[in-house]
Write a protein that holds these residues in place. Structure first.
Motif, mmCIF file in Angstrom:
data_model
loop_
_atom_site.group_PDB
_atom_site.id
_atom_site.type_symbol
_atom_site.label_atom_id
_atom_site.label_comp_id
_atom_site.label_asym_id
_atom_site.label_seq_id
_atom_site.Cartn_x
_atom_site.Cartn_y
_atom_site.Cartn_z
ATOM 1 N N VAL A 592 0.894 -1.317 0.053
ATOM 2 C CA VAL A 592 0.080 0.032 -0.116
ATOM 3 C C VAL A 592 0.947 1.111 -0.095
ATOM 4 O O VAL A 592 1.503 1.478 1.016
ATOM 5 N N PRO A 593 1.084 1.967 -1.056
ATOM 6 C CA PRO A 593 1.920 3.081 -1.108
ATOM 7 C C PRO A 593 1.449 4.310 -0.592
ATOM 8 O O PRO A 593 0.134 4.554 -0.367
ATOM 9 N N GLN A 595 0.577 7.932 -0.838
ATOM 10 C CA GLN A 595 -0.111 8.581 -1.970
ATOM 11 C C GLN A 595 0.765 9.740 -2.408
ATOM 12 O O GLN A 595 1.202 9.950 -3.472
ATOM 13 N N LYS A 596 1.137 10.372 -1.337
ATOM 14 C CA LYS A 596 1.825 11.651 -1.775
ATOM 15 C C LYS A 596 3.196 11.529 -2.200
ATOM 16 O O LYS A 596 3.573 11.888 -3.571
ATOM 17 N N GLN A 597 4.142 10.397 -1.841
ATOM 18 C CA GLN A 597 5.161 10.049 -2.267
ATOM 19 C C GLN A 597 5.162 9.274 -3.444
ATOM 20 O O GLN A 597 6.193 9.499 -4.632
ATOM 21 N N LEU A 598 4.041 8.533 -3.830
ATOM 22 C CA LEU A 598 3.971 7.934 -5.052
ATOM 23 C C LEU A 598 3.844 8.786 -6.216
ATOM 24 O O LEU A 598 4.225 8.765 -7.226
ATOM 25 N N LEU A 599 2.635 9.790 -5.979
ATOM 26 C CA LEU A 599 2.497 10.736 -6.852
ATOM 27 C C LEU A 599 3.657 11.550 -7.199
ATOM 28 O O LEU A 599 3.846 12.068 -8.704
ATOM 29 N N LEU A 600 4.543 11.974 -6.598
ATOM 30 C CA LEU A 600 5.517 12.689 -6.667
ATOM 31 C C LEU A 600 6.589 11.811 -7.663
ATOM 32 O O LEU A 600 7.248 12.379 -8.495
ATOM 33 N N LEU A 601 6.780 10.502 -6.983
ATOM 34 C CA LEU A 601 7.609 9.655 -7.771
ATOM 35 C C LEU A 601 6.944 9.692 -9.476
ATOM 36 O O LEU A 601 7.916 9.587 -10.420
ATOM 37 N N ALA A 602 5.828 9.471 -9.642
ATOM 38 C CA ALA A 602 5.144 9.514 -10.889
ATOM 39 C C ALA A 602 5.419 10.583 -11.755
ATOM 40 O O ALA A 602 5.463 10.704 -12.962
ATOM 41 N N GLU A 603 5.188 11.637 -10.917
ATOM 42 C CA GLU A 603 5.527 13.077 -11.673
ATOM 43 C C GLU A 603 6.892 13.120 -12.216
ATOM 44 O O GLU A 603 7.160 13.643 -13.350
ATOM 45 N N LYS A 604 7.919 12.710 -11.424
ATOM 46 C CA LYS A 604 9.269 12.754 -11.987
ATOM 47 C C LYS A 604 9.430 11.862 -12.949
ATOM 48 O O LYS A 604 10.269 12.041 -13.865
ATOM 49 N N ARG A 605 8.729 10.638 -12.980
ATOM 50 C CA ARG A 605 9.034 9.743 -14.341
ATOM 51 C C ARG A 605 8.171 10.118 -15.524
ATOM 52 O O ARG A 605 7.953 9.331 -16.216
ATOM 53 N N GLY A 606 7.435 11.053 -15.288
ATOM 54 C CA GLY A 606 6.414 11.447 -16.389
ATOM 55 C C GLY A 606 5.174 10.457 -16.521
ATOM 56 O O GLY A 606 4.771 10.508 -17.791
ATOM 57 N N ILE A 607 4.739 10.053 -15.724
ATOM 58 C CA ILE A 607 3.521 9.154 -15.734
ATOM 59 C C ILE A 607 2.476 9.635 -15.182
ATOM 60 O O ILE A 607 2.318 10.217 -14.076
ATOM 61 N N ILE A 614 -1.844 4.821 -11.983
ATOM 62 C CA ILE A 614 -0.790 5.019 -11.549
ATOM 63 C C ILE A 614 -0.243 3.572 -10.748
ATOM 64 O O ILE A 614 0.803 3.158 -11.102
ATOM 65 N N CYS A 615 -1.381 3.144 -9.878
ATOM 66 C CA CYS A 615 -0.655 1.982 -8.962
ATOM 67 C C CYS A 615 -0.674 0.693 -9.873
ATOM 68 O O CYS A 615 0.165 -0.069 -9.461
ATOM 69 N N SER A 616 -1.356 0.557 -10.933
ATOM 70 C CA SER A 616 -1.564 -0.486 -11.683
ATOM 71 C C SER A 616 -0.180 -0.321 -12.758
ATOM 72 O O SER A 616 -0.087 -1.435 -13.390
ATOM 73 N N ASN A 617 0.480 0.668 -13.110
ATOM 74 C CA ASN A 617 1.342 0.779 -14.196
ATOM 75 C C ASN A 617 2.661 -0.022 -13.576
ATOM 76 O O ASN A 617 3.256 0.024 -12.852
ATOM 77 N N PRO A 618 3.021 -1.021 -14.798
ATOM 78 C CA PRO A 618 4.148 -1.558 -14.418
ATOM 79 C C PRO A 618 5.578 -0.782 -14.234
ATOM 80 O O PRO A 618 6.232 -1.335 -13.707
ATOM 81 N N VAL A 619 5.520 -0.006 -14.654
ATOM 82 C CA VAL A 619 6.499 1.003 -14.755
ATOM 83 C C VAL A 619 6.856 1.582 -13.025
ATOM 84 O O VAL A 619 7.923 1.513 -12.654
ATOM 85 N N MET A 620 5.689 1.788 -12.606
ATOM 86 C CA MET A 620 5.529 2.302 -11.528
ATOM 87 C C MET A 620 6.073 1.064 -10.403
ATOM 88 O O MET A 620 6.884 1.327 -9.228
ATOM 89 N N ILE A 646 6.572 -6.941 -6.976
ATOM 90 C CA ILE A 646 5.435 -6.196 -6.099
ATOM 91 C C ILE A 646 4.307 -6.073 -6.868
ATOM 92 O O ILE A 646 4.135 -5.880 -8.166
ATOM 93 N N CYS A 647 3.211 -5.932 -6.106
ATOM 94 C CA CYS A 647 2.071 -5.340 -6.594
ATOM 95 C C CYS A 647 1.552 -4.285 -5.804
ATOM 96 O O CYS A 647 1.638 -4.113 -4.557
ATOM 97 N N LEU A 648 1.252 -3.236 -6.227
ATOM 98 C CA LEU A 648 0.840 -1.776 -5.561
ATOM 99 C C LEU A 648 -0.641 -1.884 -5.490
ATOM 100 O O LEU A 648 -1.449 -1.911 -6.763
ATOM 101 N N SER A 649 -1.162 -1.574 -4.201
ATOM 102 C CA SER A 649 -2.701 -1.522 -3.932
ATOM 103 C C SER A 649 -3.153 -0.112 -3.794
ATOM 104 O O SER A 649 -2.507 0.682 -3.465
ATOM 105 N N SER A 650 -4.150 0.102 -4.723
ATOM 106 C CA SER A 650 -4.547 1.552 -4.896
ATOM 107 C C SER A 650 -5.625 1.708 -3.566
ATOM 108 O O SER A 650 -6.055 2.983 -3.325
#
Length: 686
Positions: A592-593, A595-607, A614-620, A646-650
């Motif tokens: 269970v990620p 949310q704030k940290q994962l969204l920042l990481l997604a933004e850095k990776r352009g996702i 975002i949680c179901s994206n294999p790149v993430m 790993i599997c990310l749970s939304s």
């Protein structure tokens, strides 16, 4: 850039002048395998708070006499509720709360006495089970005290249990009366009434008079006020007081490993347990205020509140959703319960403490350079001083006061239980909240009693020495590689014995034979299934759990609990469940990620995308896995212990989802079932 160093140098000098103190050592007895005891209990294990006080009704009666006019039970008024729309379109209910309204010890005693008398008039018989299915609140403890007075064994059920588990507990204990709230009656209990044919009377604790149409014939619904009014009549008959060996509570576990089991707890079990716990908390008394928000159906909360009853403390009721100013149900700009109550005592499960730790550390990361540098310097300095046994009053006032006020600013003792607490979180609590964290170890089957660390012990990863109400020995587990002859510390399965060990599982002789035994001296023992090691000063460290140990295909043993505890320190992780099949060669994980940290990481990776996307994206998944790998290596996990996929749970795991218990312990069986498709995907794609 030199200002933080100069400020810290001044603080150091003043702290050295103002304060220092020495730590003592707790002595315990015991051979390598045990039994280990607190020296204070060498002559006999502590069985009661004071001579003659050997049942729970006597504890309350004496406190009601001693502290009659003093505040006892407090509840905040709900001034109004509002609906608040979030950016993602979801709507959350927010509350604006008033001040705490208090019942005195004398008022609460009379309310409990009348309620018990009313239940007697309603047909409830002594030594016949009665159930309570209710949230933590004033009425819960009043109802419990009424049942203790009149010798009605109280069946406790978690408010988050699902329908089948509720029906199982009610049918197994054959109750005819149940105490509940309006909300739980309408949302859960009403749905399973046809499965509980013996049920005749439902008592609703909400104080407003409500009509109750649509219930099956033969079931009557009453308000608590109606029952208390009935109980105030003199013709109801005399109450039958309990004996020490009578059942006080049948406490259904939260069901982390299957169907909930009912643990039979006698009056003498609870008395011994609270006597042992109270001995580790200095200066308990009328100046203390305890904030109650954990489930009262959990042995940690019930024991903690009974300690408060015995010593005349105030108990103010709260909930995880209203605990702090930033809690989910508190409207922005209004005050959470801890700010208003300013408690001195608090119990918490690691999940709650981990949230506080991560939230504060995220705020530290957002600070300016000067503030952040000063905070880190002060943090490290205080950590050094605590290790030496020195206080840091100026550091506390100048640097950590803003963190301390998160829990009201007056907390002097914080007790952690229910699950292992990570070293990082424990250090943070000791340093930033400026109060000792007593980490404890116990189980429902031992009435919550086992160990609690001394408040002067700032070491991490340990749960303290045995309480004076019990003793502990280690049983060799050769298959897992743990023996009492291990060097430098004896290790083995933890067995707990003494007067706090409960009477066993209700109507389950098979499990009683597996888990409980009586030794040649007539003492009762419980086999915990946890693996512990005793260190040189007599303190226990839980190092593994038999059920959490998985043997991989190549023969390596992996402790899933150990992996989870280490990885929970990663800022990206709010919760994690490690999993491994014995016929596979590697570990996988469900995360269970944050949310704030994962969204920042997604933004850095352009996702981009929704939270679910975002949680179901294999790149993430791959990006998070890299960070988890770094955290695992820093924590010195072995390569075979580190999750390879790993599997990310939304969705977060809450007791309502059924994936964790009320104490936020993982329900591994349910998680495995819920993520079966992902398990097959992760193991099938190698």
């Amino acid at each position: 850039m030199f200002r933080p160093f100069l400020i810290l140098l001044i603080i150091k000098l003043l702290n050295y002048i103002l304060s220092s103190f020495c730590l003592g050592a707790l002595r315990v007895s015991g051979r390598p395998a045990g039994p280990y005891r607190d020296v204070a209990a060498l002559d006999r294990l502590t069985t009661c708070l004071q001579p003659g006080v050997n049942t729970l009704d006597r504890v309350f009666e004496i406190s009601a006499q001693r502290f009659s006019k003093q505040d006892f039970l407090g509840t905040r008024q709900v001034l109004r509720e509002e609906e608040e729309k979030q950016e993602n379109g979801r709507v959350f209910k927010k509350v604006i709360l008033g001040e705490y309204q208090w019942l005195s010890y004398g008022q609460a005693y009379r309310a409990a006495r009348d309620f018990g008398s009313g239940l007697l008039a309603l047909g409830q018989k002594p030594c016949k089970n009665i159930a309570i299915f209710c949230e933590t609140r004033t009425e819960w403890i009043i109802a419990a005290q009424a049942c203790f007075m009149y010798n009605f064994p109280l069946v406790t059920l978690y408010s988050t249990l699902g329908g089948p588990a509720i029906a199982h507990g009610l049918k197994q204990t054959e109750v005819s009366h149940i105490i509940t709230s309006k909300e739980l009656l309408e949302t859960k209990l009403k749905l399973i009434l046809m499965e509980v044919p013996r049920l005749q009377h439902i008592i609703v604790v909400d104080d407003k008079p409500i009509s109750w149409p649509g219930y099956p014939r033969g079931i009557s619904v009453h308000s608590i006020a109606t029952i208390q009014a009935l109980g105030a009549k003199p013709e109801n008959g005399k109450r039958r007081s309990p004996c020490p060996g009578d059942i006080a509570v049948i406490m259904y576990t939260s069901g982390s490993t299957g169907v909930p089991k009912g643990v039979m707890i006698s009056h003498s079990n609870l008395i011994a347990s609270i006597a042992g716990m109270a001995e580790r908390i200095p200066d308990l008394g009328v100046n203390d205020t305890y904030i109650a928000y954990l489930p009262l159906a959990h042995v940690l909360e019930l024991s903690a509140e009974m300690v408060c009853v015995a010593y005349g403390c105030r108990i103010g009721y709260s909930s995880p959703q209203t605990l702090a100013d930033q809690s989910t149900k508190i409207k922005k700009g209004s005050k959470g319960d801890s700010t208003v109550l300013q408690p001195t005592l608090m119990a918490a499960v690691p999940e709650i403490m981990d949230r506080i730790y991560k939230n504060v550390m995220l705020k530290v990361e957002e600070m300016g350079v000067v503030q952040k540098t000063l905070f880190i310097l002060a943090y490290n300095y205080k950590m050094e001083q605590l290790a030496k046994g020195n206080r840091t009053p100026l550091c506390d006032k100048l640097v950590f006061q803003k963190v301390r006020v998160l829990l009201g600013g007056r907390t002097r003792v914080l007790l952690s239980g229910g699950a292992p607490l990570s070293a990082a979180t424990q250090r943070f609590m000791n340093i930033c909240l400026c109060c000792p964290v007593g980490q404890g170890y116990g189980l429902t089957e031992t009435c919550g009693a086992g160990t609690i660390s001394q408040l002067w012990d700032y070491s991490t990863g340990r749960v303290g020495a045995p309480l004076v109400c019990c003793e502990i020995q280690l049983k060799d587990w050769v298959e897992g590689g743990y023996q009492s002859t291990d060097k430098p510390c004896p290790r083995g399965e933890v067995l707990i014995g003494g007067p706090s060990v409960t009477m066993g599982y209700y109507k389950n002789e098979t499990m009683n034979r597996e888990n409980f035994f009586v030794d040649k001296n007539g003492q009762r023992w419980f086999c915990t299934g946890d693996i512990g090691e005793f260190q040189a000063d007599g303190c226990l460290k839980i190092v593994d759990r038999k059920k959490d140990l998985v043997k991989l295909q190549a023969g390596e043993y992996v402790s899933l609990g150990k992996v989870e505890a280490m990885l929970k320190n990663c800022p990206l992780i709010d919760n994690i469940c490690a999993y491994a099949n014995s016929d596979e060669s590697f570990v996988i994980g469900f995360v269970v990620p944050n949310q704030k940290q994962l969204l920042l990481l997604a933004e850095k990776r352009g996702i981009c995308g929704t939270w679910v996307e975002i949680c179901s994206n294999p790149v993430m998944e791959e990006e998070v896995l890299k960070i988890i790998n770094d955290t695992a290596l820093a924590a010195q996990l072995e390569r075979f212990e580190i999750p390879r996929k790993i599997c990310l749970s939304s969705e977060p795991w809450t007791p309502e989802t059924g994936l964790v218990t009320d104490a936020f312990k993982l329900k591994r069986k349910e998680i495995k079932s819920h993520y079966q498709h992902d398990i097959e995907r992760m193991y099938g794609n190698m």
